[in-house]
Write a protein that holds these residues in place. Sequence first.
Motif, PDB file in Angstrom:
ATOM      1  N   PRO A   1      64.824  73.137  64.250  1.00 46.09           N
ATOM      2  CA  PRO A   1      64.939  74.576  64.059  1.00 46.09           C
ATOM      3  C   PRO A   1      65.918  75.219  65.047  1.00 46.09           C
ATOM      4  O   PRO A   1      65.929  74.892  66.232  1.00 46.09           O
ATOM      5  CB  PRO A   1      63.510  75.078  64.289  1.00 46.09           C
ATOM      6  CG  PRO A   1      62.645  73.904  63.965  1.00 46.09           C
ATOM      7  CD  PRO A   1      63.420  72.709  64.413  1.00 46.09           C
ATOM      8  N   CYS A   2      66.744  76.098  64.532  1.00 42.73           N
ATOM      9  CA  CYS A   2      67.697  76.832  65.362  1.00 42.73           C
ATOM     10  C   CYS A   2      66.937  77.746  66.316  1.00 42.73           C
ATOM     11  O   CYS A   2      66.046  78.499  65.897  1.00 42.73           O
ATOM     12  CB  CYS A   2      68.635  77.639  64.461  1.00 42.73           C
ATOM     13  SG  CYS A   2      69.721  78.779  65.340  1.00 42.73           S
TER      14      CYS A   2
ATOM     15  N   MET B   1      64.796  68.725  59.707  1.00 45.34           N
ATOM     16  CA  MET B   1      64.404  69.969  59.052  1.00 45.34           C
ATOM     17  C   MET B   1      65.262  70.155  57.804  1.00 45.34           C
ATOM     18  O   MET B   1      66.434  69.814  57.779  1.00 45.34           O
ATOM     19  CB  MET B   1      64.607  71.131  60.019  1.00 45.34           C
ATOM     20  CG  MET B   1      64.302  72.492  59.439  1.00 45.34           C
ATOM     21  SD  MET B   1      64.544  73.793  60.670  1.00 45.34           S
ATOM     22  CE  MET B   1      64.383  75.248  59.623  1.00 45.34           C
TER      23      MET B   1
ATOM     24  N   CYS C   1      73.505  78.808  63.358  1.00 39.79           N
ATOM     25  CA  CYS C   1      73.246  77.741  62.369  1.00 39.79           C
ATOM     26  C   CYS C   1      73.906  78.028  61.024  1.00 39.79           C
ATOM     27  O   CYS C   1      73.680  77.276  60.070  1.00 39.79           O
ATOM     28  CB  CYS C   1      71.746  77.548  62.186  1.00 39.79           C
ATOM     29  SG  CYS C   1      70.890  79.001  61.520  1.00 39.79           S
TER      30      CYS C   1
ATOM     31  N   SER D   1      68.870  75.403  60.904  1.00 39.33           N
ATOM     32  CA  SER D   1      68.701  74.217  61.736  1.00 39.33           C
ATOM     33  C   SER D   1      70.014  73.833  62.398  1.00 39.33           C
ATOM     34  O   SER D   1      71.099  74.170  61.912  1.00 39.33           O
ATOM     35  CB  SER D   1      68.179  73.036  60.903  1.00 39.33           C
ATOM     36  OG  SER D   1      69.131  72.659  59.920  1.00 39.33           O
TER      37      SER D   1
ATOM     38  N   GLY E   1      64.631  79.148  63.158  1.00 32.68           N
ATOM     39  CA  GLY E   1      64.589  78.368  61.923  1.00 32.68           C
ATOM     40  C   GLY E   1      64.640  79.174  60.649  1.00 32.68           C
ATOM     41  O   GLY E   1      64.573  78.621  59.551  1.00 32.68           O
TER      42      GLY E   1
ATOM     43  N   ARG F   1      59.612  69.341  56.403  1.00 31.74           N
ATOM     44  CA  ARG F   1      60.495  68.487  57.183  1.00 31.74           C
ATOM     45  C   ARG F   1      60.404  67.055  56.677  1.00 31.74           C
ATOM     46  O   ARG F   1      59.402  66.624  56.099  1.00 31.74           O
ATOM     47  CB  ARG F   1      60.130  68.534  58.667  1.00 31.74           C
ATOM     48  CG  ARG F   1      60.482  69.838  59.346  1.00 31.74           C
ATOM     49  CD  ARG F   1      60.278  69.771  60.833  1.00 31.74           C
ATOM     50  NE  ARG F   1      61.191  68.848  61.484  1.00 31.74           N
ATOM     51  CZ  ARG F   1      61.474  68.866  62.784  1.00 31.74           C
ATOM     52  NH1 ARG F   1      60.901  69.774  63.565  1.00 31.74           N
ATOM     53  NH2 ARG F   1      62.307  67.987  63.313  1.00 31.74           N
TER      54      ARG F   1
END
Length: 357
Positions: free
Chosen positions: A136-137, A231, A197, A202, A142, A238
């Motif tokens: 996740p960013c 992800m 992202c 992600s 995310g 996921r």
Amino acid sequence: MADYYETLGVARDAGPEEIKRAFRRLARETHPDANPDDAAAEERFRAVAEAYEVLSDPQRRAAYDRGDRVDLGDLFSSFAGVEDLLSRFFGGGFGGFGGSSRGPVPGRDVGVHVAVTLAEAASGVERVVTYRAAVPCATCAGSGVAPGAELVECDRCRGAGSLRSSRQTMFGTAVSVVPCDRCRGRGKVATAHCEECRGGGSVTDEVSIPVGIPPGVEDGTRLRIGGAGSMGDPGARRGDLIIGISVEDDSRFLRHGPDLLHRVSIGIAEAALGTELQIPTVDGESTSFTVPAGTQPGTIFKLARLGMPRLERRGRGDLLIEVGVEVPTSLTSEQEEALRRFAGDGGPVKPSKRRRR
């Protein structure tokens, strides 16, 4: 263990096409859309799908026929529903039923390799594995949405998250349901994407997690850790982490499934008179073993339950001891004289007669 042949209603010598036909028929009969009032329909379909997954694969089928444990991992973990399973086996829509293969695209599985010693395979061990995966960013947590922006209904799928199309097939009307290419199955789009992202939610980074290797793993065992892979689209499941295990050779033992073979060599006097030996065990200890008098070369003795643990089952295999007898290539004069007296006391030693073929 389930009887997969009985589940599919086929004989044990059924060919691939017969197995496939049986699955097609049973998939239609057990599909939840065809049994809207039957809460157990999906479970029956899953049993049919599991039987097909084993019997349609030559290696898995051979292992199943031998009575070996067949590792399917979590067969259903990466599918959103039964329609995804049908798509997995046969491609797009199936036989006129609607689809549940909508929604964001799930993450990809990630594979890593772990090597363990035979002793570690016997006791179980924890390893920290490191791999690269989509995570996740941190900027948007995310979501793929820029700070201060919001999500609005997708104008292409009108919030459905999927696009449907139908076509006629030999089974009836096949309905294909695919994620919307604009919102990627979410049903909503961001008024502004996260710059870090680019809206994907992600970023690729290095991941390290502890992994428990269970006792009894064999070379080639694959372990699956659900949700530890990459992800996917925001809101999607996921992927999994798939760990391939290799077990290093051990100079003390040869492994045959749960059984271990240890070879020892003794002298001719020890074979004739008997002797006491210390035999190593896989856990690093040793155990006393008495070689009985008169043991012949190549004799194998069994020490019960001193082999490898059985993976995900109770009990252990056996430790097998193969006894070899060393014949000296040179003797002192005293040893030679003693052997000649022994041969003389027992009478002339005659060579064994071999039957001519």
